[in-house]
Design an enzyme around this catalytic site. Structure first.
Site, mmCIF file in Angstrom:
data_model
loop_
_atom_site.group_PDB
_atom_site.id
_atom_site.type_symbol
_atom_site.label_atom_id
_atom_site.label_comp_id
_atom_site.label_asym_id
_atom_site.label_seq_id
_atom_site.Cartn_x
_atom_site.Cartn_y
_atom_site.Cartn_z
ATOM 1 N N TYR A 135 0.825 -1.215 0.000
ATOM 2 C CA TYR A 135 0.000 0.000 0.000
ATOM 3 C C TYR A 135 0.859 1.265 0.000
ATOM 4 O O TYR A 135 0.359 2.345 -0.305
ATOM 5 C CB TYR A 135 -0.947 0.039 1.207
ATOM 6 C CG TYR A 135 -2.005 -1.044 1.215
ATOM 7 C CD1 TYR A 135 -2.217 -1.872 0.116
ATOM 8 C CD2 TYR A 135 -2.808 -1.244 2.326
ATOM 9 C CE1 TYR A 135 -3.170 -2.864 0.129
ATOM 10 C CE2 TYR A 135 -3.774 -2.238 2.349
ATOM 11 C CZ TYR A 135 -3.948 -3.050 1.255
ATOM 12 O OH TYR A 135 -4.902 -4.032 1.280
ATOM 13 N N LYS A 195 3.888 -15.052 3.238
ATOM 14 C CA LYS A 195 3.810 -15.800 1.973
ATOM 15 C C LYS A 195 5.261 -16.022 1.536
ATOM 16 O O LYS A 195 5.662 -15.705 0.410
ATOM 17 C CB LYS A 195 2.987 -14.980 0.959
ATOM 18 C CG LYS A 195 2.612 -15.709 -0.299
ATOM 19 C CD LYS A 195 1.529 -16.755 -0.122
ATOM 20 C CE LYS A 195 1.305 -17.526 -1.398
ATOM 21 N NZ LYS A 195 0.436 -18.695 -1.242
ATOM 22 N N ASP A 227 -2.638 -18.058 2.747
ATOM 23 C CA ASP A 227 -3.786 -18.812 2.209
ATOM 24 C C ASP A 227 -4.292 -19.821 3.240
ATOM 25 O O ASP A 227 -5.501 -19.971 3.460
ATOM 26 C CB ASP A 227 -3.442 -19.482 0.868
ATOM 27 C CG ASP A 227 -2.019 -20.026 0.808
ATOM 28 O OD1 ASP A 227 -1.226 -19.769 1.740
ATOM 29 O OD2 ASP A 227 -1.692 -20.720 -0.173
ATOM 30 N N ASP A 251 -5.255 -6.581 6.233
ATOM 31 C CA ASP A 251 -6.475 -5.929 5.775
ATOM 32 C C ASP A 251 -7.542 -6.984 5.464
ATOM 33 O O ASP A 251 -8.693 -6.918 5.921
ATOM 34 C CB ASP A 251 -6.122 -5.127 4.501
ATOM 35 C CG ASP A 251 -7.196 -4.164 4.073
ATOM 36 O OD1 ASP A 251 -8.213 -4.047 4.778
ATOM 37 O OD2 ASP A 251 -7.026 -3.518 3.023
ATOM 38 N N ASP A 255 -10.925 -8.501 8.038
ATOM 39 C CA ASP A 255 -12.334 -8.433 7.629
ATOM 40 C C ASP A 255 -12.986 -9.812 7.720
ATOM 41 O O ASP A 255 -14.146 -9.931 8.119
ATOM 42 C CB ASP A 255 -12.465 -7.903 6.189
ATOM 43 C CG ASP A 255 -12.680 -6.390 6.157
ATOM 44 O OD1 ASP A 255 -12.191 -5.705 7.079
ATOM 45 O OD2 ASP A 255 -13.331 -5.894 5.216
#
Ligand code: NAD
Length: 361
Positions: A135, A195, A227, A251, A255
């Site tokens: 980001y 990852k 994942d 992020d 959620d």
């Protein structure tokens, strides 16, 4: 104690009004000042984070933030879009550590999309690094076709990047949080989500978190690919204690974790810098689909105000009063539509705020 109030857009104004109402009823010497941010600031001043709003935030002990964004701004140049305001505040104030507790209230166990036994008693903490990663990567951009065959962009790119000090400081925050939770019955475990099997950035992440972990022998550390972490969060969420991860993975995972608790409308968050100054906001966005209808759940924002009292303003008793009041209104069966289930009483945003106020005693 000076608090900057930044309601923002959409339901932001509705839910922040309820949290301010509750804060003001606490009889603390709080000084509040409100400013425009996001699309509302763009409409008034032509910028989503005007200099005066940034200065107010910088000078405050804490910031209570609603949400920013609306689809009507989607065609603006990226630096002028409402979402840039929250990124700008995070970067300018150095708010690198985002705390998102996901707690399933016993009264809401049936509002979760998972089976009761999977979420009953859930109490996990997701710690998301907030000022690095893709980001904030450089370079970023779009390559425009030159042969005239493709209208507009042909290729786009964003750079994922983390430095050792950025990973070190968020790792310390996670291990210290796990240690603190252990003292009050927590599992004392950090799960670092990465990852590393594909991305160099996250191999560095994994190596640095492992190194820092050696300084916390009383806290267990495990590593999980993102994942798998997404899968485990919905398969067996209670196996987690503290999860620490980068900006983008955090992020998304937070959620997903929000839904375990019944609704994203229940989830508060705190974003702290190394001076203890913090920005407190619900984990959700400006929900343009329900804005202005008086049905948004204000509890995530009210609980964010409680986090503010605890983390930045050193008022743990006042924080506990708010949390107990929220617990009480849920026990009374009051529900905004997002957490409504049969046999409970449907209320709107203002009624929910009023009920919390009354339950403060
Ligand atoms: P959103 O979180 O605003 O909404 C997702 C869904 O959850 C919607 O159906 C919405 O009605 C519901 N919802 C959210 N908060 C609720 C609440 N308190 N009570 C009841 N229901 C609630 O996410 P989105 O729709 O993807 O994004 C809308 C806008 O918000 C976009 O412009 C986005 O960029 C912005 N956004 C801002 C922030 C922020 O300000 N920090 C965070 C996320 C998204």
């Amino acid at each position: 104690m000076k608090i900057a109030i930044l309601p923002g857009d959409g339901i932001g104004t509705e839910i922040v009004a309820e949290a301010v109402k509750v804060l003001k009823a606490l009889d603390l010497s709080l000084e509040t000042e409100t400013a425009l941010v996001g699309g509302a600031a763009y409409d008034a001043y032509g910028h989503p984070l005007p200099a005066a709003t940034l200065k107010l935030a910088q000078d405050a002990d804490a910031i209570l933030f609603g949400a920013v964004g609306d689809w009507k701004y989607d065609t603006l140049d990226r630096p002028l879009r409402p979402e840039q305001a929250i990124l700008g505040l995070r970067k300018n104030l150095g708010l690198f550590a985002n705390f998102r507790p996901a707690i399933c209230y016993p009264q809401l166990v049936d509002a979760s999309s998972l089976k009761r036994e999977r979420v009953s008693g859930l109490d996990i903490l997701i710690i998301r690094e907030l000022t690095g990663d893709i980001y904030f990567g450089q370079p970023r951009g779009r390559r425009i076709a030159t042969d005239g065959h493709f209208p507009g962009a042909e290729e786009a790119f964003d750079t994922m990047r983390y430095s050792r000090p950025e990973i070190e400081r968020i790792a310390h925050v996670a291990f210290q949080a796990a240690r603190k939770r252990k003292a009050s019955g927590g599992a004392g475990r950090v799960t670092s989500v990465d990852k590393a099997n594909v991305l160099e950035t996250f191999q560095l992440w994994k190596d640095v978190v492992t190194e820092i972990g050696l300084q916390y022998p009383d806290v267990a550390l495990d590593h999980m690919y993102v994942d798998n972490a997404a899968m485990q969060l919905v398969r067996a969420p209670k196996k987690f204690d503290v999860v620490v991860t980068g900006n983008m993975f955090g992020d998304i995972l937070s959620d997903a974790a929000a839904m375990l608790t019944g609704s994203i409308g229940m989830l508060p968050s705190a974003s702290l810098n190394d001076k203890g100054q913090g920005l407190y906001e619900p984990s959700h966005g400006s929900a343009p689909d329900i804005a202005g209808k008086g049905v948004a759940n204000p509890l995530a924002t009210i609980l964010s105000a409680a986090m503010m009292l605890r983390f930045s303003l050193n008022q743990p008793e006042a924080a506990a009063r708010i949390e107990q009041a929220v617990d009480k209104v849920l026990s009374q069966g009051l529900r905004t539509p997002d957490i409504y289930s049969e046999g409970t009483t449907r209320v709107g945003t203002v009624e929910m705020g009023d009920a919390v106020l009354k339950a403060l005693g």
